[in-house]
Design a protein around this motif. Structure first.
Motif, mmCIF file in Angstrom:
data_model
loop_
_atom_site.group_PDB
_atom_site.id
_atom_site.type_symbol
_atom_site.label_atom_id
_atom_site.label_comp_id
_atom_site.label_asym_id
_atom_site.label_seq_id
_atom_site.Cartn_x
_atom_site.Cartn_y
_atom_site.Cartn_z
ATOM 1 N N ASN A 202 0.826 -1.201 0.000
ATOM 2 C CA ASN A 202 0.000 0.000 0.000
ATOM 3 C C ASN A 202 0.870 1.266 0.000
ATOM 4 O O ASN A 202 0.523 2.272 -0.627
ATOM 5 C CB ASN A 202 -0.964 -0.010 1.191
ATOM 6 C CG ASN A 202 -2.052 1.023 1.006
ATOM 7 O OD1 ASN A 202 -2.642 1.135 -0.069
ATOM 8 N ND2 ASN A 202 -2.295 1.825 2.046
ATOM 9 N N GLY A 203 2.010 1.196 0.675
ATOM 10 C CA GLY A 203 2.954 2.323 0.653
ATOM 11 C C GLY A 203 3.473 2.586 -0.756
ATOM 12 O O GLY A 203 3.607 3.744 -1.181
ATOM 13 N N VAL A 204 3.758 1.513 -1.502
ATOM 14 C CA VAL A 204 4.213 1.678 -2.893
ATOM 15 C C VAL A 204 3.100 2.327 -3.718
ATOM 16 O O VAL A 204 3.346 3.244 -4.519
ATOM 17 C CB VAL A 204 4.638 0.323 -3.513
ATOM 18 C CG1 VAL A 204 5.030 0.504 -4.979
ATOM 19 C CG2 VAL A 204 5.783 -0.291 -2.722
ATOM 20 N N LYS A 205 1.876 1.887 -3.475
ATOM 21 C CA LYS A 205 0.748 2.490 -4.192
ATOM 22 C C LYS A 205 0.653 3.998 -3.881
ATOM 23 O O LYS A 205 0.441 4.821 -4.789
ATOM 24 C CB LYS A 205 -0.553 1.784 -3.804
ATOM 25 C CG LYS A 205 -1.766 2.356 -4.515
ATOM 26 C CD LYS A 205 -3.052 1.644 -4.156
ATOM 27 C CE LYS A 205 -4.222 2.320 -4.876
ATOM 28 N NZ LYS A 205 -5.487 1.642 -4.598
ATOM 29 N N MET A 206 0.816 4.360 -2.601
ATOM 30 C CA MET A 206 0.787 5.780 -2.230
ATOM 31 C C MET A 206 1.860 6.562 -2.989
ATOM 32 O O MET A 206 1.608 7.660 -3.495
ATOM 33 C CB MET A 206 0.980 5.923 -0.714
ATOM 34 C CG MET A 206 -0.228 5.495 0.111
ATOM 35 S SD MET A 206 0.205 5.069 1.829
ATOM 36 C CE MET A 206 0.673 6.670 2.453
ATOM 37 N N GLU A 207 3.065 5.984 -3.079
ATOM 38 C CA GLU A 207 4.144 6.683 -3.787
ATOM 39 C C GLU A 207 3.854 6.824 -5.278
ATOM 40 O O GLU A 207 4.233 7.825 -5.893
ATOM 41 C CB GLU A 207 5.474 5.959 -3.582
ATOM 42 C CG GLU A 207 6.047 6.148 -2.197
ATOM 43 C CD GLU A 207 7.545 5.925 -2.198
ATOM 44 O OE1 GLU A 207 7.986 4.928 -1.623
ATOM 45 O OE2 GLU A 207 8.280 6.736 -2.811
ATOM 46 N N LEU A 208 3.205 5.807 -5.854
ATOM 47 C CA LEU A 208 2.850 5.919 -7.285
ATOM 48 C C LEU A 208 1.864 7.058 -7.512
ATOM 49 O O LEU A 208 1.974 7.806 -8.498
ATOM 50 C CB LEU A 208 2.264 4.597 -7.799
ATOM 51 C CG LEU A 208 3.266 3.458 -8.004
ATOM 52 C CD1 LEU A 208 2.538 2.142 -8.227
ATOM 53 C CD2 LEU A 208 4.215 3.758 -9.173
ATOM 54 N N VAL A 209 0.915 7.218 -6.589
ATOM 55 C CA VAL A 209 -0.016 8.350 -6.678
ATOM 56 C C VAL A 209 0.771 9.656 -6.531
ATOM 57 O O VAL A 209 0.606 10.604 -7.312
ATOM 58 C CB VAL A 209 -1.116 8.231 -5.597
ATOM 59 C CG1 VAL A 209 -1.974 9.496 -5.535
ATOM 60 C CG2 VAL A 209 -1.976 6.988 -5.853
ATOM 61 N N ASP A 210 1.668 9.695 -5.544
ATOM 62 C CA ASP A 210 2.417 10.915 -5.239
ATOM 63 C C ASP A 210 3.331 11.336 -6.391
ATOM 64 O O ASP A 210 3.651 12.512 -6.537
ATOM 65 C CB ASP A 210 3.293 10.702 -3.996
ATOM 66 C CG ASP A 210 2.463 10.473 -2.742
ATOM 67 O OD1 ASP A 210 1.235 10.684 -2.789
ATOM 68 O OD2 ASP A 210 3.050 10.068 -1.719
ATOM 69 N N ALA A 211 3.788 10.374 -7.189
ATOM 70 C CA ALA A 211 4.704 10.705 -8.283
ATOM 71 C C ALA A 211 3.971 11.305 -9.479
ATOM 72 O O ALA A 211 4.603 11.848 -10.388
ATOM 73 C CB ALA A 211 5.497 9.459 -8.696
ATOM 74 N N ALA A 212 2.644 11.228 -9.484
ATOM 75 C CA ALA A 212 1.823 11.873 -10.526
ATOM 76 C C ALA A 212 2.312 11.566 -11.939
ATOM 77 O O ALA A 212 2.505 12.463 -12.763
ATOM 78 C CB ALA A 212 1.751 13.383 -10.294
ATOM 79 N N PHE A 213 2.509 10.279 -12.219
ATOM 80 C CA PHE A 213 2.971 9.874 -13.557
ATOM 81 C C PHE A 213 1.869 10.125 -14.588
ATOM 82 O O PHE A 213 0.772 9.560 -14.452
ATOM 83 C CB PHE A 213 3.307 8.384 -13.577
ATOM 84 C CG PHE A 213 4.469 7.982 -12.730
ATOM 85 C CD1 PHE A 213 5.773 8.322 -13.090
ATOM 86 C CD2 PHE A 213 4.280 7.238 -11.564
ATOM 87 C CE1 PHE A 213 6.854 7.929 -12.311
ATOM 88 C CE2 PHE A 213 5.356 6.843 -10.780
ATOM 89 C CZ PHE A 213 6.643 7.190 -11.148
ATOM 90 N N PRO A 214 2.136 10.925 -15.616
ATOM 91 C CA PRO A 214 1.073 11.201 -16.593
ATOM 92 C C PRO A 214 0.511 9.960 -17.294
ATOM 93 O O PRO A 214 -0.659 9.935 -17.639
ATOM 94 C CB PRO A 214 1.759 12.126 -17.614
ATOM 95 C CG PRO A 214 2.902 12.734 -16.874
ATOM 96 C CD PRO A 214 3.354 11.689 -15.889
ATOM 97 N N LEU A 215 1.334 8.933 -17.505
ATOM 98 C CA LEU A 215 0.863 7.745 -18.234
ATOM 99 C C LEU A 215 0.096 6.772 -17.353
ATOM 100 O O LEU A 215 -0.521 5.832 -17.859
ATOM 101 C CB LEU A 215 2.053 6.982 -18.834
ATOM 102 C CG LEU A 215 2.779 7.594 -20.012
ATOM 103 C CD1 LEU A 215 4.041 6.779 -20.318
ATOM 104 C CD2 LEU A 215 1.879 7.660 -21.246
ATOM 105 N N LEU A 216 0.150 6.959 -16.033
ATOM 106 C CA LEU A 216 -0.435 5.970 -15.124
ATOM 107 C C LEU A 216 -1.916 6.263 -14.907
ATOM 108 O O LEU A 216 -2.292 7.250 -14.278
ATOM 109 C CB LEU A 216 0.330 5.975 -13.795
ATOM 110 C CG LEU A 216 -0.056 4.870 -12.798
ATOM 111 C CD1 LEU A 216 0.167 3.476 -13.376
ATOM 112 C CD2 LEU A 216 0.751 5.031 -11.501
#
Ligand code: NAD
Ligand code: LMR
Length: 336
Positions: free
Chosen positions: A56-70
């Motif tokens: 879940n922490g990794v998921k939070m970081e993916l949100v936080d990184a605001a990747f345009p393609l994700l």
């Protein structure tokens, strides 16, 4: 126009996503390193309950990184939810090797995982899902996955030897002091283990005077037959000794290379190494997952045919095939 139309997102599964390769790999996928800078992705991440909070922490970081393609993230400990609708499955989940262990020592822990996840993929993945097994013993895990997912076409199940291929390119580049991007067509034959055969007999370097054989440029058979081969064969162990952890950024980057070339194609005149289901080419026993030189086009790989195999190479191709045959028997004995 078509070129400005947004592509549909591709669903990419990463198992073991809370682990160290997962942590290096998911941002690469979300940035477009694996499938291209114009390809939106939805990440599916699977791990086991003890790792749920970290996942879940990794998921939070993916949100936080605001990747345009994700375009979305599924983070779950449920294999069925994780596998549902995936187009690409990168199987990293498992237990890594520790210092002093051979990769086949991690066999019994890992083959059981691949047997059960085979069923989840077979039933729930998208039609024509491409599978890359990274977790060790990678070739044999891939074979077990294939055998317990009989409706997935065998061409869709592969294992990672691109890291070994890239390691071989790196060694030649350092030795000749040339950019690694100018070296091509090394081959990794066989198992992702210390019996693999890194072969430079067909490898070339792009120079100002055209393409030159690596063998001619190195002009040191003792190194080519000795330290070059053993360095590539033992590189995984050397990383574990140095980091006290197995390779992660190089494994993640090579997994992206493997899928990118498989989906988008290999450049003209270039082959890469992939662990694929043997059809008996080069007299390698059929029915093993064995690393061959392949080219890729329109989403399919093809084994490069007709390369000359000298006597020394023949012995090394056979030795690593024998190890894979033994591993297959051992894997089945672990499953019963
Ligand atoms: P790691 O221990 O950091 O991560 C593995 C993750 O898998 C952990 O989070 C663990 O909880 C999870 N996991 C365990 N069982 C699972 C299951 N049943 N389903 C889903 N997830 C599960 O290990 P790592 O360093 O990321 O390495 C992962 C694997 O990749 C190891 O087997 C390692 O040996 C292998 N590896 C292969 C290559 C290669 O080139 N083929 C290179 C490097 C590492
Ligand atoms: C590697 O090649 O780095 C991995 O397979 C890890 C290992 O166990 O060697």
């Amino acid at each position: 126009s078509l070129s400005t139309m947004a592509k549909e997102p591709v669903r990419v599964l990463v198992t073991g996503a809370a682990g160290q390769i997962g942590y290096a790999l998911v941002p690469m996928i979300a940035r477009g390193v694996m499938l291209g800078a114009d390809q939106p992705v939805i990440l599916h991440m699977l791990d086991i309950p003890p790792a749920a909070e970290a996942l879940n922490g990794v998921k939070m970081e993916l949100v936080d990184a605001a990747f345009p393609l994700l375009k979305g993230v599924v983070a779950t400990t449920d294999a069925i939810e994780a596998c549902t609708g995936v187009n690409i499955a990168v199987m990293v989940g498992g237990f890594p090797r520790k210092e002093g262990m051979e990769r086949k020592d991690v066999m019994s822990k890992n083959v059981a995982i691949y047997k059960s996840q085979a069923s989840a993929l077979e039933k729930h993945a998208a039609a024509n899902c491409k599978v890359l097994v990274v977790a060790n013993p990678a070739n044999t895990n891939a074979l077990i996955l294939k055998e317990f997912a009989p409706s997935i076409p065998e061409k869709n199940i592969t294992c990672l030897t691109r890291l070994d291929h890239n390691r071989a390119l790196g060694q030649v580049s350092e030795r000749l002091n040339v950019p690694v991007s100018d070296v091509k067509n090394v081959i990794i034959w066989g198992n992702h283990s210390s019996t693999q055969y890194p072969d430079v007999n067909h490898a070339t370097v792009t120079t100002s005077a055209g393409e030159k054989p690596v063998r001619q440029l190195v002009a040191d058979d003792e190194w080519l037959h000795g330290d070059f081969i053993s360095t590539v064969q033992q590189r995984g162990a050397a990383i574990i000794k140095a980091r006290k952890l197995s390779s992660a950024l190089s494994a993640a980057s090579s997994a992206c290379d493997h899928i990118r070339d498989w989906v988008l194609g290999t450049p003209e005149g270039t082959w890469v190494s992939m662990g694929v289901y043997s059809d008996g080419s080069y007299n390698v026993p059929a029915g093993l997952i064995y690393s061959f030189p392949v080219t890729c086009c329109n989403g399919d790989w093809t084994i490069v045919q007709g390369l000359a195999i000298d006597d020394l190479s023949r012995k090394k191709l056979d030795l690593t095939a024998e190890e894979l045959t033994e591993e297959k028997a051992l894997a089945y004995s672990c499953l019963t």
